[in-house]
Write an enzyme that holds these catalytic residues in place. Sequence first.
Site, PDB file in Angstrom:
ATOM      1  N   ARG A  27      -7.574   8.744  -3.975  1.00  0.00           N
ATOM      2  CA  ARG A  27      -7.206   7.506  -4.937  1.00  0.00           C
ATOM      3  C   ARG A  27      -5.983   7.835  -5.344  1.00  0.00           C
ATOM      4  O   ARG A  27      -5.477   8.952  -5.776  1.00  0.00           O
ATOM      5  CB  ARG A  27      -8.390   8.111  -6.126  1.00  0.00           C
ATOM      6  CG  ARG A  27      -9.960   8.403  -6.264  1.00  0.00           C
ATOM      7  CD  ARG A  27     -10.710   9.416  -7.163  1.00  0.00           C
ATOM      8  NE  ARG A  27      -9.993  11.140  -7.237  1.00  0.00           N
ATOM      9  CZ  ARG A  27      -9.819  11.191  -7.813  1.00  0.00           C
ATOM     10  NH1 ARG A  27     -10.658  11.615  -8.833  1.00  0.00           N
ATOM     11  NH2 ARG A  27      -9.323  13.117  -7.792  1.00  0.00           N
ATOM     12  N   ALA A  66     -16.244   2.282 -19.615  1.00  0.00           N
ATOM     13  CA  ALA A  66     -16.511   0.553 -19.750  1.00  0.00           C
ATOM     14  C   ALA A  66     -14.817   0.513 -19.781  1.00  0.00           C
ATOM     15  O   ALA A  66     -13.674   1.428 -21.124  1.00  0.00           O
ATOM     16  CB  ALA A  66     -17.405   0.093 -20.809  1.00  0.00           C
ATOM     17  N   LYS A  79     -10.560  -6.766  -3.438  1.00  0.00           N
ATOM     18  CA  LYS A  79     -10.445  -7.048  -1.638  1.00  0.00           C
ATOM     19  C   LYS A  79     -11.667  -6.493  -1.451  1.00  0.00           C
ATOM     20  O   LYS A  79     -11.587  -7.447  -0.371  1.00  0.00           O
ATOM     21  CB  LYS A  79      -9.059  -7.201  -1.816  1.00  0.00           C
ATOM     22  CG  LYS A  79      -8.712  -5.298  -0.736  1.00  0.00           C
ATOM     23  CD  LYS A  79      -7.727  -5.321  -0.392  1.00  0.00           C
ATOM     24  CE  LYS A  79      -7.472  -4.166   0.401  1.00  0.00           C
ATOM     25  NZ  LYS A  79      -8.175  -3.928   1.421  1.00  0.00           N
ATOM     26  N   CYS A  97      -8.150  -1.988  -4.056  1.00  0.00           N
ATOM     27  CA  CYS A  97      -9.124  -1.070  -3.486  1.00  0.00           C
ATOM     28  C   CYS A  97     -10.212  -2.564  -3.330  1.00  0.00           C
ATOM     29  O   CYS A  97     -10.853  -3.091  -2.325  1.00  0.00           O
ATOM     30  CB  CYS A  97      -8.894   0.044  -3.187  1.00  0.00           C
ATOM     31  SG  CYS A  97      -8.142   0.882  -1.433  1.00  0.00           S
ATOM     32  N   ARG A 145      -1.540  -3.764  -8.003  1.00  0.00           N
ATOM     33  CA  ARG A 145      -1.967  -4.745  -7.259  1.00  0.00           C
ATOM     34  C   ARG A 145      -3.144  -5.423  -7.927  1.00  0.00           C
ATOM     35  O   ARG A 145      -4.376  -4.327  -8.439  1.00  0.00           O
ATOM     36  CB  ARG A 145      -2.473  -4.620  -5.883  1.00  0.00           C
ATOM     37  CG  ARG A 145      -1.115  -4.858  -4.451  1.00  0.00           C
ATOM     38  CD  ARG A 145      -1.024  -4.095  -3.851  1.00  0.00           C
ATOM     39  NE  ARG A 145      -1.046  -2.647  -3.711  1.00  0.00           N
ATOM     40  CZ  ARG A 145      -1.435  -1.747  -2.031  1.00  0.00           C
ATOM     41  NH1 ARG A 145      -0.980  -2.876  -1.369  1.00  0.00           N
ATOM     42  NH2 ARG A 145      -1.010  -0.636  -2.319  1.00  0.00           N
TER      43      ARG A 145
HETATM   44  P1  NAD Z   1      -0.361  -1.230   1.821  1.00  0.00           P
HETATM   45  O1  NAD Z   1      -0.459  -2.596   1.987  1.00  0.00           O
HETATM   46  O2  NAD Z   1       0.919  -0.508   0.419  1.00  0.00           O
HETATM   47  O3  NAD Z   1       0.920  -0.674   2.990  1.00  0.00           O
HETATM   48  C1  NAD Z   1       0.780  -0.758   4.395  1.00  0.00           C
HETATM   49  C2  NAD Z   1       1.564  -0.783   5.130  1.00  0.00           C
HETATM   50  O4  NAD Z   1       1.853  -1.434   6.654  1.00  0.00           O
HETATM   51  C3  NAD Z   1       3.243  -1.548   4.599  1.00  0.00           C
HETATM   52  O5  NAD Z   1       4.567  -0.408   4.543  1.00  0.00           O
HETATM   53  C4  NAD Z   1       3.314  -2.150   5.736  1.00  0.00           C
HETATM   54  O6  NAD Z   1       4.757  -2.522   5.949  1.00  0.00           O
HETATM   55  C5  NAD Z   1       3.461  -1.590   7.045  1.00  0.00           C
HETATM   56  N1  NAD Z   1       2.741  -2.056   8.247  1.00  0.00           N
HETATM   57  C6  NAD Z   1       2.178  -3.663   8.200  1.00  0.00           C
HETATM   58  N2  NAD Z   1       2.438  -3.440   9.580  1.00  0.00           N
HETATM   59  C7  NAD Z   1       2.899  -2.812   9.897  1.00  0.00           C
HETATM   60  C8  NAD Z   1       2.966  -3.043  11.571  1.00  0.00           C
HETATM   61  N3  NAD Z   1       2.096  -4.244  12.412  1.00  0.00           N
HETATM   62  N4  NAD Z   1       3.778  -1.622  12.277  1.00  0.00           N
HETATM   63  C9  NAD Z   1       3.528  -0.108  11.087  1.00  0.00           C
HETATM   64  N5  NAD Z   1       3.629  -0.765   9.782  1.00  0.00           N
HETATM   65  C10 NAD Z   1       3.112  -1.679   9.695  1.00  0.00           C
HETATM   66  O7  NAD Z   1      -1.128  -0.386   1.994  1.00  0.00           O
HETATM   67  P2  NAD Z   1      -2.406   0.596   1.237  1.00  0.00           P
HETATM   68  O8  NAD Z   1      -2.109   1.115   0.427  1.00  0.00           O
HETATM   69  O9  NAD Z   1      -1.183   2.016   1.998  1.00  0.00           O
HETATM   70  O10 NAD Z   1      -3.463   0.712   1.904  1.00  0.00           O
HETATM   71  C11 NAD Z   1      -4.120   0.746   3.437  1.00  0.00           C
HETATM   72  C12 NAD Z   1      -5.287   0.820   4.245  1.00  0.00           C
HETATM   73  O11 NAD Z   1      -5.286   1.238   3.020  1.00  0.00           O
HETATM   74  C13 NAD Z   1      -5.462  -0.411   3.534  1.00  0.00           C
HETATM   75  O12 NAD Z   1      -6.867  -1.259   4.485  1.00  0.00           O
HETATM   76  C14 NAD Z   1      -6.239  -0.115   2.392  1.00  0.00           C
HETATM   77  O13 NAD Z   1      -8.157  -1.353   1.448  1.00  0.00           O
HETATM   78  C15 NAD Z   1      -6.620   1.339   2.748  1.00  0.00           C
HETATM   79  N6  NAD Z   1      -7.173   2.398   1.713  1.00  0.00           N
HETATM   80  C16 NAD Z   1      -6.366   2.262   0.525  1.00  0.00           C
HETATM   81  C17 NAD Z   1      -6.342   2.906  -0.270  1.00  0.00           C
HETATM   82  C18 NAD Z   1      -5.218   3.352  -1.619  1.00  0.00           C
HETATM   83  O14 NAD Z   1      -5.749   3.443  -2.500  1.00  0.00           O
HETATM   84  N7  NAD Z   1      -4.228   2.606  -1.761  1.00  0.00           N
HETATM   85  C19 NAD Z   1      -7.357   3.541  -0.448  1.00  0.00           C
HETATM   86  C20 NAD Z   1      -8.140   3.852   0.624  1.00  0.00           C
HETATM   87  C21 NAD Z   1      -8.328   2.910   1.639  1.00  0.00           C
END
Ligand code: NAD
Length: 433
Positions: free
Chosen positions: A154, A252, A263, A260, A327
């Site tokens: 989280r 609530a 989306k 997350c 976001r």
């Molecule tokens: P984010 O969008 O904040 O970060 C993604 C990073 O990947 C960015 O810094 C971007 O520049 C980089 N990137 C993009 N293309 C790339 C490439 N080809 N090579 C290397 N780096 C590249 O994402 P996030 O919030 O860390 O989430 C990542 C994934 O994990 C998503 O699928 C999200 O749904 C999932 N997730 C997020 C959370 C959360 O709390 N943020 C929790 C669980 C799962």
Amino acid sequence: MGMGCVGLVTGATAALDGHRVVCVDIDGERVRALSEGRAPFYEPGLDEAVRRMVAKKRLRASEDLTGAVADSEMSFICVGTPPRRDGSADLRQVREAAGAVGDGLRGRRGYHVVVVKSTVPPDTTAGLIVPAVASHSGMQPGDFGACMCPEFLREGDALQDSLKPDRIVIGELDRRSGDALLAFYSKKRCPKIRMWLTAAELVKYISNSFLATKIAFSNEMANLCEKFDVDVYQVMEGVGLDSRIGPDFLRAGAGFGGSCFPKDLSALASVARRAGVRSRIVEAVLRQNEEQPFRAVALAEEALGGLRGRELAVLGLTFKPGTDDVRFSRAEPIIRALLDRGARVTAHDPRGMENFRREFGLDIQYAPSALEALKGKEGVIFQTEWLEYRRIPASAYIKLMQRPIVIDSRRTVDARKLKAAGVRYLAIGAPRD
Ligand code: NAD
């Protein structure tokens, strides 16, 4: 691969657990920050962990994707999977990352496991990532390993969640891949379960959908409780004590946001549609969540007798406390609705003002402090339950505001103290008095 919250926290945790990690991103700013020993965004404890691990040379950053893969035994794909206009998951970053892993593996000796941590729709790992790695590397699946290991951290508690997870779900291409990931996580003392890649992908989507359903359900019940002059928090305390239900995610408020839930639910609904399955519950949850922010606006309208020309403060812009992530923050629809109805808005957030300003470009003022935001206002809406807002003394509302009216979307402040001091207090799901 990917230095967002998931990638950097996964990297830092692995380094803390004794592994040597290179974090890769295409965003030069992020790479530079890590190379200088700092976290490129706010997450409690992360900056300190990054500083220590970089100093110990267990963590470093690079923009060279293929080089990093060639030197490693495992790569973790943690890139973004943002929503497309139609709600489905945009898999471009994942596809590119998988191709780059494949390029890095070309001609390399030794076993390598590709681990998908990004949240991806069912069949993405088996149907898209594994074939992309295979075609770019010239290797057969099995010569390299693949796992899908969903991330449950989280934001705001990300480091702690990653250091001490509730459970580790290992989706595996084959036994050897799963064994390697199990060995990687050998220091983690929590249930670890193994399954097929697609099942692991669904664990993540279905967990988030269920949690979001609890929130949306509580929100719907809050609107009902208000009609009977009953406090939904009291009701949900009674409900949550049932061990089959549990007390979490029954608070609530103005709806859920963040990177997350919105989306992932949209993506699941889209997957279901394409599979010819009706997902009535998930779609209803999304609709409820679109409407819920307007409850806060309706309360403001009721308390102020209309919004045209009113001066309002909105405190809290991030989707939850402890992060600078805005976001899908519910602050955006709330503020847009206030502006549409002719109000003027001054906003404040301890961490998220820069991101909010950049992301949404709304025509509002930003105040350097919460107290400054309250000055001369006819009402204040609390949108994120930051602890520091709870510490605002009741006397400040009386002294600073033109009319001391508080609309509390998430039970941020102490209602009793405020009412005793003469503040008019209204909250989502609370009785009027
Ligand atoms: P984010 O969008 O904040 O970060 C993604 C990073 O990947 C960015 O810094 C971007 O520049 C980089 N990137 C993009 N293309 C790339 C490439 N080809 N090579 C290397 N780096 C590249 O994402 P996030 O919030 O860390 O989430 C990542 C994934 O994990 C998503 O699928 C999200 O749904 C999932 N997730 C997020 C959370 C959360 O709390 N943020 C929790 C669980 C799962």
